[in-house]
Design a protein around this motif. Structure first.
Motif, PDB file in Angstrom:
ATOM      1  N   GLY A   1       0.804  -1.215   0.000  1.00 58.53           N
ATOM      2  CA  GLY A   1       0.000   0.000   0.000  1.00 58.53           C
ATOM      3  C   GLY A   1       0.836   1.263   0.000  1.00 58.53           C
ATOM      4  N   ASP A   2       1.994   1.238   0.645  1.00 58.38           N
ATOM      5  CA  ASP A   2       2.849   2.428   0.682  1.00 58.38           C
ATOM      6  C   ASP A   2       3.369   2.780  -0.707  1.00 58.38           C
ATOM      7  OD1 ASP A   2       4.336   0.064   0.698  1.00 58.38           O
ATOM      8  OD2 ASP A   2       5.919   0.861   1.989  1.00 58.38           O
ATOM      9  N   ARG A   3       3.754   1.773  -1.487  1.00 53.54           N
ATOM     10  CA  ARG A   3       4.262   2.029  -2.843  1.00 53.54           C
ATOM     11  C   ARG A   3       3.143   2.562  -3.745  1.00 53.54           C
ATOM     12  NH1 ARG A   3       8.189  -2.605  -5.077  1.00 53.54           N
ATOM     13  NH2 ARG A   3       8.845  -0.823  -6.353  1.00 53.54           N
ATOM     14  N   VAL A   4       1.944   2.023  -3.567  1.00 60.22           N
ATOM     15  CA  VAL A   4       0.799   2.497  -4.351  1.00 60.22           C
ATOM     16  C   VAL A   4       0.513   3.964  -4.031  1.00 60.22           C
ATOM     17  CG1 VAL A   4      -1.694   2.244  -4.701  1.00 60.22           C
ATOM     18  CG2 VAL A   4      -0.229   0.208  -4.587  1.00 60.22           C
ATOM     19  N   LEU A   5       0.494   4.307  -2.750  1.00 56.66           N
ATOM     20  CA  LEU A   5       0.227   5.695  -2.354  1.00 56.66           C
ATOM     21  C   LEU A   5       1.319   6.634  -2.840  1.00 56.66           C
ATOM     22  CD1 LEU A   5      -1.106   5.033   1.248  1.00 56.66           C
ATOM     23  CD2 LEU A   5      -2.429   5.979  -0.658  1.00 56.66           C
ATOM     24  N   ASP A   6       2.560   6.198  -2.780  1.00 53.18           N
ATOM     25  CA  ASP A   6       3.655   7.033  -3.289  1.00 53.18           C
ATOM     26  C   ASP A   6       3.440   7.357  -4.763  1.00 53.18           C
ATOM     27  OD1 ASP A   6       5.116   7.327  -0.952  1.00 53.18           O
ATOM     28  OD2 ASP A   6       6.339   5.538  -1.309  1.00 53.18           O
ATOM     29  N   TRP A   7       3.059   6.334  -5.545  1.00 54.57           N
ATOM     30  CA  TRP A   7       2.861   6.562  -6.979  1.00 54.57           C
ATOM     31  C   TRP A   7       1.687   7.496  -7.240  1.00 54.57           C
ATOM     32  CZ3 TRP A   7      -1.193   5.430 -10.331  1.00 54.57           C
ATOM     33  CH2 TRP A   7      -0.912   5.703 -11.685  1.00 54.57           C
TER      34      TRP A   7
END
Length: 240
Positions: free
Chosen positions: A42-48
């Motif tokens: 989820g953190d990588r998705v939010l960063d993108w």
């Protein structure tokens, strides 16, 4: 203006990466909620989503993650969300908290569930008729059901509503007399029994539905790495 329309990524980074490789050039990203939940990244998705300046609305998993302290810590879904929250930075939480339940973009409405209720599963004709009555928008995009398709309303003295599914992709052209409630399907966990990552492209009166295969073993590796339940991988292989 060409929009990349995404929904229900649910922390599935390998699926999102494949969508971004497969999608033709686009101008902006519209995201219909549920960046987190189910899968570990989820953190990588939010960063993108932050990096590309996506127009986002809140999904139920996003809202649950923000309100975890007020929810009973029971069930696998909430356990996963609690795990994810511990790994999110303050900037991630602030970004999530800034998302509204609904947003208008270029004459289109973005909502996670239904224009009547952002947590409602818009999955039958009766609910679609009600949903058309809750918005004046000619085109509304929603997610939540993880089913790629569109409810179409032919305007007239007595509006007529029908449903068209797009589980394996396809094209939808909207004549001037038609309104639509469009679900691009789920990037991270399809439920229409067709494995792969779903997304849509919107340009004017034309919507293109896509479904792309990706390496599910990458997800299986991430799940094993973080100790997530193996049935989450099985669901991806079955498209449900």
């Amino acid at each position: 203006m060409r929009y990349l329309v995404l929904s229900d990524i649910h922390g599935n980074w390998p699926a999102l990466e494949t969508v971004l490789r497969a999608a033709p050039p686009f101008d902006r990203v519209l995201f219909l909620g549920d960046a987190v939940g189910y899968y570990p990244d989820g953190d990588r998705v939010l960063d993108w989503l932050w990096e590309v300046g996506a127009e986002c609305v809140l999904g139920n998993h996003d809202a649950w993650l923000l309100a975890l302290e007020a929810l009973p810590q029971e069930g696998v879904v909430l356990e996963i969300l609690a795990w994810q929250r511990r790994r999110l930075a303050k900037r991630h939480l602030e970004f999530l908290a800034s998302w509204p339940w609904q947003k208008e973009v270029e004459g289109g409405l973005l909502v996670h569930g239904s224009p009547c209720d952002p947590l409602e599963y818009l999955d039958d004709l009766a609910l679609a008729r009600e949903a058309f009555g809750c918005t004046g928008a000619r085109l509304a995009f929603h997610g939540h059901t993880h089913l790629a398709g569109a409810f179409l309303e032919l305007q007239g003295p007595r509006p007529w509503v029908r449903y068209q599914a797009f589980p394996e992709g396809g094209e939808l052209l909207l004549p001037p007399s038609v309104r639509a409630l469009v679900n691009p399907g789920s990037v991270g966990q399809p439920r229409d029994r067709v494995p792969g990552a779903a997304f849509a492209l919107w340009e004017g009166d034309r919507i293109l539905f896509h479904r792309v295969a990706y390496d599910l073993e990458r997800v299986a590796h991430r799940l094993a790495e973080e100790g997530f339940p193996p049935w989450l991988y099985t669901r991806l292989t079955l498209g449900e």
